[in-house]
Write an enzyme that holds these catalytic residues in place. Structure first.
Site, PDB file in Angstrom:
ATOM      1  N   THR A   1       0.820  -1.213   0.000  1.00  0.00           N
ATOM      2  CA  THR A   1       0.000   0.000   0.000  1.00  0.00           C
ATOM      3  C   THR A   1       0.854   1.264   0.000  1.00  0.00           C
ATOM      4  O   THR A   1       0.474   2.284   0.556  1.00  0.00           O
ATOM      5  CB  THR A   1      -0.941   0.007   1.222  1.00  0.00           C
ATOM      6  OG1 THR A   1      -0.157  -0.222   2.406  1.00  0.00           O
ATOM      7  CG2 THR A   1      -1.986  -1.089   1.102  1.00  0.00           C
ATOM      8  N   HIS A   2       2.002   1.195  -0.623  1.00  0.00           N
ATOM      9  CA  HIS A   2       2.899   2.355  -0.729  1.00  0.00           C
ATOM     10  C   HIS A   2       2.968   2.760  -2.205  1.00  0.00           C
ATOM     11  O   HIS A   2       3.665   2.116  -2.999  1.00  0.00           O
ATOM     12  CB  HIS A   2       4.294   2.011  -0.200  1.00  0.00           C
ATOM     13  CG  HIS A   2       4.286   1.435   1.182  1.00  0.00           C
ATOM     14  ND1 HIS A   2       4.244   2.218   2.315  1.00  0.00           N
ATOM     15  CD2 HIS A   2       4.287   0.144   1.610  1.00  0.00           C
ATOM     16  CE1 HIS A   2       4.239   1.440   3.382  1.00  0.00           C
ATOM     17  NE2 HIS A   2       4.260   0.181   2.983  1.00  0.00           N
TER      18      HIS A   2
END
Length: 209
Positions: A85-86
């Site tokens: 989720t980066h």
């Protein structure tokens, strides 16, 4: 831990419980002597463990598929996409809770095909496919697909060489060795433990179930 020793291994079909991991056959193993075992120490960020099993997933869960006769060296890591989720294309890399669903970018399923050898402390990145009979050198980081019967190594892992000549690899793949019946595999197994393709081809052609 006190009963563990490097001469003993963990057979994955006996221990894996996560429904997002599929193990083919009964021969693939992990050398678990120095850690807490395959699911806890090797497979990272995969939904379906004791805690995440209770969660309502926000996206399609990636799966891990492991073929038969796979040898996984001690302290290897198979990195899955559950925590990816980066967003590199955003100004902030931080995974803000209200933006998680937008931030997640799936890499797809990870496939480790039959007869693969993953060396000690190697890391397989999300969404990678490792082809039949490939070797991953120790301490390598594999971020791209690996061709069948090839050897890769380094950070990031790069192609080093093929295990056999292209024609032999083509012949091996055409034999579908890891789809054979148990009887056929056991009968022809001595010819898998040598390096004459001609002997193997002749014996396979003559074999009658």
């Amino acid at each position: 831990m006190k009963n563990k020793h490097w001469s003993r291994v963990e057979y994955l079909h006996e221990t894996v419980k996560n429904k997002n991991i599929t193990i083919k056959g009964q021969h693939s193993y992990y050398s678990d002597c120095w850690d807490d075992g395959f699911e806890t120490s090797v497979v990272r960020y995969l939904y379906g463990d004791e805690v995440s099993l209770q969660w309502e997933p926000l996206w399609e869960i990636d799966k891990l598929y492991i073929g038969d006769y796979v040898c996984i060296g001690a302290q290897a890591v198979i990195l899955m996409g559950g925590n990816h989720t980066h967003r590199m294309d955003w100004f902030s890399l931080y995974p803000f809770m209200d933006k998680l669903e937008e931030a997640y970018i799936g890499k797809g399923d990870t496939h480790i095909h039959d007869g693969v050898w993953i060396g000690m402390r190697a890391m397989i990145m999300p969404g990678v496919t490792v082809g039949e009979g490939a070797i991953i050198a120790a301490n390598s980081v594999v971020s791209k697909n690996v061709e069948p019967y090839s050897i890769v190594g380094g950070i990031p892992a790069r192609h080093l060489k093929y295990r056999f000549e292209p024609k032999i690899i083509e012949q091996l793949l055409s034999l579908n060795i890891y789809q054979w019946s148990e009887q056929k595999f056991e009968t022809l197994r001595p010819l898998l433990c040598q390096s004459s393709i001609d002997k193997l081809l002749i014996a396979e052609k003559q074999f009658i179930e």
